[in-house]
Design a protein around this motif. Structure first.
Motif, mmCIF file in Angstrom:
data_model
loop_
_atom_site.group_PDB
_atom_site.id
_atom_site.type_symbol
_atom_site.label_atom_id
_atom_site.label_comp_id
_atom_site.label_asym_id
_atom_site.label_seq_id
_atom_site.Cartn_x
_atom_site.Cartn_y
_atom_site.Cartn_z
ATOM 1 N N THR A 1 -4.964 -50.668 -11.242
ATOM 2 C CA THR A 1 -4.285 -49.376 -11.307
ATOM 3 C C THR A 1 -2.777 -49.545 -11.369
ATOM 4 N N ASN A 2 -2.256 -50.540 -10.638
ATOM 5 C CA ASN A 2 -0.813 -50.719 -10.538
ATOM 6 C C ASN A 2 -0.257 -51.850 -11.396
ATOM 7 N N HIS A 3 -1.145 -52.608 -12.044
ATOM 8 C CA HIS A 3 -0.737 -53.719 -12.920
ATOM 9 C C HIS A 3 0.180 -54.708 -12.200
ATOM 10 N N PHE A 4 -0.199 -55.071 -10.987
ATOM 11 C CA PHE A 4 0.578 -56.071 -10.257
ATOM 12 C C PHE A 4 0.482 -57.424 -10.957
ATOM 13 N N CYS A 5 1.553 -58.204 -10.887
ATOM 14 C CA CYS A 5 1.591 -59.567 -11.439
ATOM 15 C C CYS A 5 1.046 -59.605 -12.874
ATOM 16 N N GLN A 6 1.487 -58.669 -13.684
ATOM 17 C CA GLN A 6 0.918 -58.490 -15.016
ATOM 18 C C GLN A 6 0.999 -59.760 -15.874
ATOM 19 N N GLN A 7 2.172 -60.389 -15.912
ATOM 20 C CA GLN A 7 2.325 -61.581 -16.736
ATOM 21 C C GLN A 7 1.486 -62.739 -16.213
ATOM 22 N N SER A 8 1.485 -62.941 -14.901
ATOM 23 C CA SER A 8 0.717 -64.047 -14.318
ATOM 24 C C SER A 8 -0.781 -63.823 -14.480
ATOM 25 N N CYS A 9 -1.233 -62.577 -14.358
ATOM 26 C CA CYS A 9 -2.646 -62.276 -14.575
ATOM 27 C C CYS A 9 -3.034 -62.590 -16.012
ATOM 28 N N PHE A 10 -2.161 -62.208 -16.949
ATOM 29 C CA PHE A 10 -2.407 -62.496 -18.365
ATOM 30 C C PHE A 10 -2.475 -64.001 -18.604
ATOM 31 N N ASN B 1 -3.295 -66.235 -16.624
ATOM 32 C CA ASN B 1 -4.438 -66.830 -15.941
ATOM 33 C C ASN B 1 -5.772 -66.416 -16.572
ATOM 34 N N GLY B 2 -5.705 -65.602 -17.634
ATOM 35 C CA GLY B 2 -6.937 -65.174 -18.301
ATOM 36 C C GLY B 2 -7.580 -63.955 -17.717
ATOM 37 N N ASN B 3 -6.873 -63.246 -16.828
ATOM 38 C CA ASN B 3 -7.421 -62.034 -16.208
ATOM 39 C C ASN B 3 -6.510 -60.845 -16.476
ATOM 40 N N GLY B 4 -6.027 -60.740 -17.715
ATOM 41 C CA GLY B 4 -5.081 -59.682 -18.067
ATOM 42 C C GLY B 4 -5.706 -58.301 -18.019
ATOM 43 N N TYR B 5 -4.837 -57.312 -17.864
ATOM 44 C CA TYR B 5 -5.277 -55.918 -17.800
ATOM 45 C C TYR B 5 -5.493 -55.351 -19.203
ATOM 46 N N GLU B 6 -6.330 -54.311 -19.300
ATOM 47 C CA GLU B 6 -6.521 -53.610 -20.556
ATOM 48 C C GLU B 6 -5.193 -53.013 -21.008
ATOM 49 N N GLY B 7 -4.936 -53.057 -22.326
ATOM 50 C CA GLY B 7 -3.676 -52.491 -22.835
ATOM 51 C C GLY B 7 -2.542 -53.462 -22.740
#
Length: 225
Positions: A208-217, A219-225
């Motif tokens: 919901t809050n897109h925390f750590c967006q770049q690091s999640c991306f 790591n292969g667990n990026g958010y939709e959009g």
């Protein structure tokens, strides 16, 4: 689309069938002034339910790329066992025929059957009904630049090979904002691999809050959009 899957993986011999690869409609939609796209199989809709589906096999027919909202005249793509010839996009074939009923590009149209369906342009099998080619289609997948910025979206202006900036970008810049708990405890996104594995798009609060967006991306667990 899955940020870590190569585009070719969607279209090889082992690619998944009948998969919707986007959600929420297009992020950006640009048309030059005066362009008409009423029956275009890709550009005819820009609403929130206009998503891309790949490898849409139905009955003994199929379409490689199709819109989920207008790709079928009744508003819902053909079911897996439906043999109705009514899902229209790019890379189409009816009856899995090598010569007669294939067509590279279709148009948005009503209920039709086999050769009564309209193909776009001249790239089609011998039994298809032809219509005027609406344009050329190219699919371009990009990552952000090394500094995190988005590349320019350059469009042919119709005069030779000249290009101009279409006034939009091809990606969304990711931030790397920590959660309140991480900030309070001195934990940053780049040095929290376990959290990147366990949270990100697997956690509702993080999503919901897109925390750590770049690091999640990364790591292969990026958010939709």
């Amino acid at each position: 689309m899955n940020e870590i899957k190569a585009f070719a993986e969607y279209f090889n011999s082992n690619a998944p069938e009948r998969v919707v690869v986007t959600s929420g409609g297009p992020l950006q939609f640009y048309l030059s002034e005066g362009t008409e796209v009423g029956d275009d199989p890709i550009l005819s809709s820009d609403g929130p339910f206009n998503n891309l589906a790949f490898n849409w096999k139905y009955g003994n027919n199929g379409a490689r790329i199709v819109l989920t909202d207008v790709g079928n005249f009744n508003g819902e793509l053909s079911c897996e066992t439906c043999n109705d010839d009514d899902t229209h996009g790019l890379g189409n074939d009816f009856l899995n025929t090598p010569e007669n009923l294939w067509h590279d590009a279709s148009v948005i149209q009503g209920n039709c059957w086999r050769e009564s369906c309209i193909a776009q342009g001249t790239d089609h099998g011998t039994l298809m009904t032809a219509s005027t080619k609406l344009g050329n289609y190219a699919i371009y997948v990009t990552m952000s630049e090394s500094d995190g910025s988005c590349p320019e979206f350059l469009i042919n202006n119709g005069v030779g090979n000249s290009l101009f900036n279409g006034g939009t970008t091809l990606c969304t810049i990711c931030d790397n904002r920590e959660t309140p708990w991480m900030i309070s405890n001195g934990v940053d996104c780049e040095n929290a691999p376990n959290r990147m594995d366990q949270k990100c798009n697997k956690d509702t609060y993080w999503s919901t809050n897109h925390f750590c967006q770049q690091s999640c991306f990364n790591n292969g667990n990026g958010y939709e959009g």
